[in-house]
Structure formats: C-alpha cells, structure tokens
Design an enzyme around this catalytic site. Sequence first.
Site, short mmCIF file in Angstrom:
data_model
loop_
_atom_site.label_atom_id
_atom_site.label_comp_id
_atom_site.label_asym_id
_atom_site.label_seq_id
_atom_site.Cartn_x
_atom_site.Cartn_y
_atom_site.Cartn_z
N GLU A 18 40.17 44.02 30.92
CA GLU A 18 41.25 43.53 29.86
C GLU A 18 40.65 43.92 28.29
OE1 GLU A 18 44.01 39.59 31.09
OE2 GLU A 18 42.57 39.45 29.43
N HIS A 42 32.38 49.51 55.63
CA HIS A 42 33.15 49.57 56.70
C HIS A 42 34.68 49.76 56.53
CE1 HIS A 42 29.92 48.53 59.80
NE2 HIS A 42 29.36 48.22 58.86
N LYS A 44 55.31 39.86 31.17
CA LYS A 44 55.98 38.34 30.79
C LYS A 44 57.39 38.53 30.29
CE LYS A 44 51.53 36.40 29.90
NZ LYS A 44 50.54 35.87 28.89
#
Length: 435
Positions: free
Chosen positions: A285, A306, A420
């Site tokens: 951010e 793995h 948002k």
Amino acid sequence: MIKVDISNVWGQVSLPDLLAMEKEVFAAHQTLTEGSGAGNDFLGWLDLPVNEPTEEILRIEKAAKQIRADSDVFVVIGIGGSYLGPRAAIELLQGPNHNIGKGKGDPQIFFAGNGLSTRHWNELMGLLEGKDFSIAIISKSGTTTEPAIATRGLRWLLERKYGTDGARKRTYAITDPAKGALRQMAAQEGWETFTIPPDVGGRFSVLSPVGLLPLAVAGIDIMELMRGAYEAKTTYDLRSFENPVWLYAACRNLLYRHGKKIELFESYEPGFRMLGGWWQQLFGESEGKDGKGIFPATAELTADLHSLGQMIQEGERNIFETMVRFDPPAQRYTIGSDLQNLDGLNYLAGKTLDFVDEKAYLGTMAAHVDGGVPVICMDVGELNDRKMGELFYFLELSCGVSAYILGVNPFNQPGVEMYKRNMFRLLGKPGYEAK
Ligand code: PA5
C-alpha cells in the site's frame, strides 16, 4: 541490531551501483525524519515507541487483565492495518496454533471483520457458543464496511448474552480521538476507548493501541515490545550504509531498477505467514502507486519450496528474495536413530532439527542465487517480545525510506477507494448511486 546481508545480490547488481545511491538514501531518510516529504501529516508512527508506560498503556494493561480474567475468547474486529499487525505478532511469537487449549485466564483470540465470508462468520458463531467473550472494535475511520458488519452482529450477540450493561463492559473501541461513526457510537454506548492518533495511518499503527490491546490480551509484554521499538528508533537512525535499514531500502530499489519487480519476503517459520501479510500491506500500500512499485509476495519455507520452488528456481527472472532468519529456540529437537532405518534417515540421527533447517536454508539460497534470484538476508536473532517491537519499527522505517527512494508518497492509498465506490454503488449505499 537486525543484520542485513547483501552478499548474495552481487551477481545482479554491483557494489559501485549501490554506493552511488548513498546521497539518494540519505535524502530519503532525511525527508522522512524531517517531515519534508509527501504525506508528512502521517508521520506520527515515528514517535509511537516509548520507554516508560504512558497513561494509555497502563489503561490498556488494565483492560487486558480484565479481559483475560473474564473471557474465554477475545474477538478483535478490524481489517487491513487495523488487524494484521497484532495477528502477525501473536502468530510469530506464539505460533499459528496459539488458540488451542486456551480459555479464561489466557483467552483464545479470534479475528473478525476482515472479510465478508459467511463461512468464516458461521465458524466464529460456532466458536463463541457457550463461551464468555469480549470484543475490541478497531477502525480508524470508524466507517469501514467489513468491521462495521461484524460489529453489528457481535454487539447483538453480546447484548443478548450479557444485557446492555454487561455488553458495555465487554466492548472496547480503538479509533480516531474525535472523528467517525465508531467514536460516536463509543461515546453514546459508554465503551472504554483507546486512541489511534490522527497522524498514524492504519498500516503504521501496530505500535499504537491497535496492536497493543490485542497483544496484551495475548499475554505479550507490551512494554518490552515498546522498548524494543524505542531502541530501534535510535539504533536505525544511523546515516550510512552501516545502517541495515539503508542496506535493505537501497538494495531492494536497486534490484527493482534492474528488473526484479517481485520481492518474496520469506522465512522458515510457519508462524511467519501473518507477518508476511502485515509486511505485504505495509510495502504494497505504501509503494504500489503512480505506476510503480515492487510487488510484495510472501512464502514460508520449506513448505512453499514444494509449491513455489519451481517458479523461483526457473520461472521468469523478475524475482528477488528477502529471507528473514531467527535464532532457533533453546529447546531443540534431536532426530533419533532407528535400527531398521527403512526411511534411510539414520545419517541424520543425533542431529538437531535446526541443524537440518540451517542446511536447507544454505542449500536453497545457493540454488536460488545460481538460478539468478538474488537474496537479501535479514538476521533478526533471538525472537522475543522486545525483538518483535524492534522488527516492526525496523520494517516501518525501511518502508518509509524505500518509498521515498522510489519517489512515491508512502502514506496515502488512493487506489483502495475504487473497489469501495463500486461495491457501495452495487449495494445501493446512499450517495453512491450510478452517475
Ligand atoms: O493502511 C490502511 O490505512 C488501511 O489498511 C486501513 O487500516 C484499513 O482500510 C482499515 O481502515 P479503518 O481502520 O479505517 O477501518
């Protein structure tokens, strides 16, 4: 002091290149500490660490004592910077299975309001059944949708179980000192509150009550944590490449300039995954803007060797690793000997697990470096509450310096608003109607 070793990056970048960055790093560090750069109204985190308990820390310790005494479960409601830090510290210090077998006296800690999953909500409801619990609502803005939904549900549950008065005593709010819906609600309901300073952004708030209350409830010595961070403030103020903050911030920018666009922040500790999540938010951010930024990815080894191992070893050469090492704990595990030796492991009999871990680390690093993946090594040393505080501060400072080297404002996040707006429009929130 946390040590940063960059001897495994030289195949990709050169020492003169790094040294040529000295003025740039100095300027970035100065910009940060003098408060002369973009986002300088969000520098309160630099001064959060203290050496002696403040009145608020004493209140936090008192509240934590109460919660530990009367709750089997403590639910921490928050998202992003309002939950990742405490969860990271609890899992790293106490392990990912820290909740097993806990109850009153040393409550389980669950996190809510960090997503919108009905399954997760149902699971939490099941976990709370028949248990005494308290909640902390953490939101700087006080208006974030995910924690607001969880708050509504958990308040209702508390009130049904304990009545209005009982619920009030079990609800704590951590928010802005004056603004936002949560501050208003807390005042109206008479909840005990703690403050997120206005000049501290979410992802830099772990050393505020955001981190301190949940950590104190988890039984972590928050003054030790703060003292670790307080010492870090002086230790990492050094203005030279002897400062590991400088090495880390400069090196990752240099690698980025040489085409290494992805940083894999990793450790050999399973409890590290959430710290990886916290770091990911901190750097992601702070730096991912203006079309720039190193993509922050995390891995836990050897487990992810793995899964991601193939990609790291032979995929596109756009990755570098930052490997975080901790000293092994005092209690060691020694591999036993087996008469039949059907698994062929007797060559390791008598060796400790951390001996094997060390060889895996060295072998993996050599393989990755040979494969064109530079590795920055970060040696944290002994892991304890104090060191946790130091590590948080070290990484926050590194992030601020690094973002200024990159040339972005580390303290805003304009891109987070886009989803948002769309979500609110689709949900029919007043004021967000389709234009
Ligand atoms: O770093 C940030 O600012 C964000 O991640 C916020 O912490 C997150 O969006 C939660 O916001 P709030 O604490 O206002 O609910």
